[in-house]
Design a protein around this motif. Structure first.
Motif, short mmCIF file in Angstrom:
data_model
loop_
_atom_site.label_atom_id
_atom_site.label_comp_id
_atom_site.label_asym_id
_atom_site.label_seq_id
_atom_site.Cartn_x
_atom_site.Cartn_y
_atom_site.Cartn_z
N ILE A 84 44.46 31.92 41.21
CA ILE A 84 43.12 31.48 41.60
C ILE A 84 42.18 32.68 41.48
N ASP A 85 40.88 32.40 41.49
CA ASP A 85 39.86 33.46 41.35
C ASP A 85 39.19 33.80 42.67
N ASN A 103 45.56 42.35 45.07
CA ASN A 103 44.37 42.70 44.30
C ASN A 103 43.23 41.73 44.64
N ALA A 104 42.58 41.97 45.77
CA ALA A 104 41.50 41.10 46.23
C ALA A 104 40.49 41.93 47.02
N VAL A 105 39.24 41.53 46.95
CA VAL A 105 38.17 42.22 47.67
C VAL A 105 37.47 41.24 48.60
N TYR A 106 36.91 41.80 49.69
CA TYR A 106 36.11 41.01 50.61
C TYR A 106 34.72 40.82 50.00
N ALA A 224 38.13 41.87 39.36
CA ALA A 224 37.79 41.82 37.94
C ALA A 224 37.02 40.54 37.62
N PHE A 225 37.42 39.44 38.25
CA PHE A 225 36.69 38.18 38.04
C PHE A 225 35.25 38.31 38.53
N VAL A 226 35.08 38.92 39.70
CA VAL A 226 33.74 39.09 40.25
C VAL A 226 32.90 39.98 39.34
N ASP A 227 33.47 41.06 38.87
CA ASP A 227 32.75 41.97 37.97
C ASP A 227 32.20 41.22 36.76
#
Length: 320
Positions: A84-85, A103-106, A224-227
């Motif tokens: 999932i993204d 590998n996840a960011v708030y 990376a998805f957010v970027d």
């Protein structure tokens, strides 16, 4: 009496197409997919039920796929595996994910929801307080928000985590089964499962999160998805803000809307909705400090091996 479909139309009528979407250039003809993980009863459920995100992204060549998870640890593992993204998890599952190197960011946080978690016993139990839990079996999950509540509640009562016997399970259904069978002395749950247990058996609540745990939910994503897709994330939060505002002013309608989607009795959702706040906010220094306290608590107990710095896990740009 207003039907479920009418309530859904009411929600949709209250949500205009995203201004952010209108300002973006059309993407290539090839359709892209935003994969969202969610758990029962949260702001993302309401967004899913409204269909507004799909409407906002469709002109840009994006579709949305939704994936339900039993609890936060399973969802964060899916984020780490890039299944999932974007998704949400409570404070403690997020900390355990941080410590495990997920590998996840708030990206954002929701408002405190301390009454949505609790430690409870049967009404006929001789256990009258948290202090009476010494030497008792308690059903809970590793890395759950209610595990942190238990740690803090034991400390408040002058006990330690080693004073109780944790009976670890993997989902809320197993907690309920263990509790109802009498195989444990106490149990821990979060809404809507807590509300369901309250309606089903009227257990005695020994302690909820008030004054001990804010029980926040966090919105997390693959960095990376957010970027690559900041504008898509901005649209998501814009639509989420609209559905949150609607839900805050229509708690009963929200319960009726979600009940068939989640397969949960509307009475359960009405109880849970009455004690929560539907608002998403940026992750500020105070919220980071809250999360760092959870890190410290579990690191001290050797339940996580890395004293991760939460501030390093917050996405550097606010996309709300």
């Amino acid at each position: 009496m207003t039907t479920i479909s009418n309530k859904r139309r009411l929600l949709l009528q209250g949500l205009s197409a995203s201004a952010a979407a209108a300002s973006l250039p059309a993407l290539a003809a090839e359709q892209r997919t935003l994969r969202i993980g969610y758990q029962k009863f949260n702001t993302l459920n309401i967004l899913k039920g409204s269909g507004s995100l799909e409407k906002a992204l469709q002109p840009l060549g994006w579709q949305v796929k939704w994936f339900e998870f039993a609890a936060g640890p399973q969802l964060t593992e899916a984020l780490h595996g890039e299944a999932i993204d974007f998704g949400h998890a409570a404070d403690t599952p997020a900390v355990f994910a941080n410590a495990a190197g997920v590998n996840a960011v708030y990206l954002a946080a929701e408002q405190p929801y301390p009454q949505g978690i609790a430690i409870f016993v049967a009404q006929e139990s001789a256990i009258r307080s948290v202090k009476d839990l010494k030497g008792k079996k308690i059903a809970l999950g590793r890395g759950w928000n209610v595990q942190y509540l238990l740690v803090r509640a034991l400390e408040e009562a002058g006990l330690t985590y080693s004073d109780i016997i944790p009976v670890y399970v993997t989902n809320a259904a197993d907690v309920r089964a263990a509790f109802q069978s009498g195989n444990v002395d106490a149990a821990t749950l979060w809404d809507p499962y807590l509300a369901g247990q309250q309606i089903a058996s009227n257990p005695r609540i020994l302690r909820d999160g008030t004054g001990l745990s804010n029980n926040r939910t966090f919105h997390l994503a693959n960095p990376a998805f957010v970027d690559r897709n900041k504008d898509i994330i901005r649209i998501l939060f814009a639509e989420l803000k609209k559905t949150n505002a609607w839900a805050q002013s229509h708690p009963l309608e929200t319960a009726e809307l979600l009940a068939p989607q989640l397969g949960v009795d509307p009475k359960v959702l009405r109880l849970a909705s009455a004690r929560r706040n539907y608002t998403t906010v940026a992750v500020d220094a105070a919220i980071v400090a809250e999360q760092q306290q959870i890190v410290a608590a579990f690191y001290k107990l050797n339940l996580i091996k890395t004293q991760v710095q939460v501030k390093d896990k917050v996405y550097p740009e606010v996309l709300l």
